[in-house]
Design a protein around this motif. Sequence first.
Motif, PDB file in Angstrom:
ATOM      1  N   LEU A  48       0.858  -1.193   0.000  1.00  0.00           N
ATOM      2  CA  LEU A  48       0.000   0.000   0.000  1.00  0.00           C
ATOM      3  C   LEU A  48       0.886   1.233   0.000  1.00  0.00           C
ATOM      4  CD1 LEU A  48      -3.295   0.668   1.795  1.00  0.00           C
ATOM      5  CD2 LEU A  48      -1.433   2.272   2.225  1.00  0.00           C
ATOM      6  N   VAL A  49       0.428   2.293  -0.668  1.00  0.00           N
ATOM      7  CA  VAL A  49       1.179   3.544  -0.761  1.00  0.00           C
ATOM      8  C   VAL A  49       0.363   4.678  -0.158  1.00  0.00           C
ATOM      9  CG1 VAL A  49       2.330   5.193  -2.290  1.00  0.00           C
ATOM     10  CG2 VAL A  49       2.324   2.750  -2.877  1.00  0.00           C
ATOM     11  N   VAL A  73      -1.457  -1.667  -6.863  1.00  0.00           N
ATOM     12  CA  VAL A  73      -1.246  -1.504  -5.424  1.00  0.00           C
ATOM     13  C   VAL A  73      -2.177  -0.413  -4.881  1.00  0.00           C
ATOM     14  CG1 VAL A  73       0.630   0.169  -5.773  1.00  0.00           C
ATOM     15  CG2 VAL A  73       0.495  -1.110  -3.629  1.00  0.00           C
ATOM     16  N   PRO A  74      -2.824  -0.621  -3.735  1.00  0.00           N
ATOM     17  CA  PRO A  74      -3.710   0.411  -3.176  1.00  0.00           C
ATOM     18  C   PRO A  74      -2.953   1.708  -2.893  1.00  0.00           C
ATOM     19  CG  PRO A  74      -4.055  -1.686  -2.062  1.00  0.00           C
ATOM     20  CD  PRO A  74      -2.832  -1.858  -2.911  1.00  0.00           C
ATOM     21  N   ILE A  75      -3.585   2.846  -3.223  1.00  0.00           N
ATOM     22  CA  ILE A  75      -2.984   4.169  -3.019  1.00  0.00           C
ATOM     23  C   ILE A  75      -3.956   5.041  -2.244  1.00  0.00           C
ATOM     24  CG2 ILE A  75      -2.100   6.265  -4.114  1.00  0.00           C
ATOM     25  CD1 ILE A  75      -1.414   4.536  -6.563  1.00  0.00           C
ATOM     26  N   LEU A 108      -6.974   7.194   9.560  1.00  0.00           N
ATOM     27  CA  LEU A 108      -6.028   6.735   8.553  1.00  0.00           C
ATOM     28  C   LEU A 108      -5.813   5.226   8.663  1.00  0.00           C
ATOM     29  CD1 LEU A 108      -4.016   7.224   6.281  1.00  0.00           C
ATOM     30  CD2 LEU A 108      -2.291   7.754   8.012  1.00  0.00           C
ATOM     31  N   LEU A 109      -5.631   4.737   9.875  1.00  0.00           N
ATOM     32  CA  LEU A 109      -5.427   3.304  10.074  1.00  0.00           C
ATOM     33  C   LEU A 109      -6.637   2.502   9.591  1.00  0.00           C
ATOM     34  CD1 LEU A 109      -3.772   3.381  13.618  1.00  0.00           C
ATOM     35  CD2 LEU A 109      -2.641   2.829  11.446  1.00  0.00           C
ATOM     36  N   ALA A 110      -7.830   3.025   9.847  1.00  0.00           N
ATOM     37  CA  ALA A 110      -9.044   2.342   9.405  1.00  0.00           C
ATOM     38  C   ALA A 110      -9.113   2.285   7.885  1.00  0.00           C
ATOM     39  CB  ALA A 110     -10.277   3.063   9.961  1.00  0.00           C
ATOM     40  N   ARG A 111      -8.748   3.371   7.232  1.00  0.00           N
ATOM     41  CA  ARG A 111      -8.799   3.398   5.767  1.00  0.00           C
ATOM     42  C   ARG A 111      -7.733   2.486   5.166  1.00  0.00           C
ATOM     43  NH1 ARG A 111     -10.643   9.380   3.713  1.00  0.00           N
ATOM     44  NH2 ARG A 111     -12.071   9.846   5.415  1.00  0.00           N
ATOM     45  N   ILE A 112      -6.590   2.400   5.824  1.00  0.00           N
ATOM     46  CA  ILE A 112      -5.554   1.476   5.371  1.00  0.00           C
ATOM     47  C   ILE A 112      -6.068   0.043   5.432  1.00  0.00           C
ATOM     48  CG2 ILE A 112      -3.320   0.467   6.006  1.00  0.00           C
ATOM     49  CD1 ILE A 112      -2.427   3.311   6.783  1.00  0.00           C
ATOM     50  N   ARG A 113      -6.706  -0.308   6.535  1.00  0.00           N
ATOM     51  CA  ARG A 113      -7.244  -1.663   6.661  1.00  0.00           C
ATOM     52  C   ARG A 113      -8.275  -1.955   5.570  1.00  0.00           C
ATOM     53  NH1 ARG A 113      -7.013  -0.247  12.241  1.00  0.00           N
ATOM     54  NH2 ARG A 113      -9.227   0.334  12.241  1.00  0.00           N
ATOM     55  N   ALA A 115      -8.569  -0.499   2.597  1.00  0.00           N
ATOM     56  CA  ALA A 115      -7.921  -0.574   1.284  1.00  0.00           C
ATOM     57  C   ALA A 115      -7.207  -1.911   1.091  1.00  0.00           C
ATOM     58  CB  ALA A 115      -6.940   0.580   1.120  1.00  0.00           C
ATOM     59  N   LEU A 116      -6.523  -2.379   2.112  1.00  0.00           N
ATOM     60  CA  LEU A 116      -5.824  -3.660   2.022  1.00  0.00           C
ATOM     61  C   LEU A 116      -6.808  -4.818   1.877  1.00  0.00           C
ATOM     62  CD1 LEU A 116      -3.042  -3.116   4.719  1.00  0.00           C
ATOM     63  CD2 LEU A 116      -2.707  -3.293   2.240  1.00  0.00           C
TER      64      LEU A 116
END
Length: 227
Positions: A48-49, A73-75, A108-113, A115-116
Amino acid sequence: MAKILIVEDESKIARFVELELKYEGYEVDIAADGRTGLEKALQKDVDLVLLDIMLPGISGIEVCRRIRTESSVPIIMLTAKDDVTDKVAGLDTGADDYMTKPFAIEELLARIRVALNRHSKLVQPKADMLQIGELKLNLTSHSAYYGEDELTLTKKEYELLEYLIRNKNIAITREQLLNNVWDYEYLGDTNVVDVYVRYLRQKIDDKYGIHLINTVRGVGYIIKDEI
């Protein structure tokens, strides 16, 4: 655990996010300019980026565009600007999401999860085709056709259209579309949904003289079996 690349020229922000991500168990790499970020993003081990828009060398928008020519890759875009046009520009170049600075690290952490998780689902096998009337979506190639004509859709336009077709004959609220297409509980207004519906209508309804996406007053949008 996933490896996350932070492309951010503000060292304090990059360091803060790095520490939080490492605390959550992620592996982290950092690039302070667009060119270095692009090179690292195209490495196979990046999952992820996090990509700032305002970067020295190459802008974040251009970095995103170039990544998308070679990688899915998720951005997640990071921007200090809080304007719909900036957000749409990032999404149109292939970004999966965006965050406006300053942001809460928990969000941000929630959105990362999200997206992944979404990316892992996209790489799994799906049913091959969705069709309604002359409109067909090839779910394997992520392409759309009306009759024999291939439609030129951005990533978000395609995903919005796919979601509406999968839920045909059901009135979908703007909030539902944000949650399921943009994958998070959007805290601002829902104007971005209307923007993308307008784009789809221009590319499909106006071009082929049909009425595909219907507005349900006071609710949202619906695609019906019969166009």
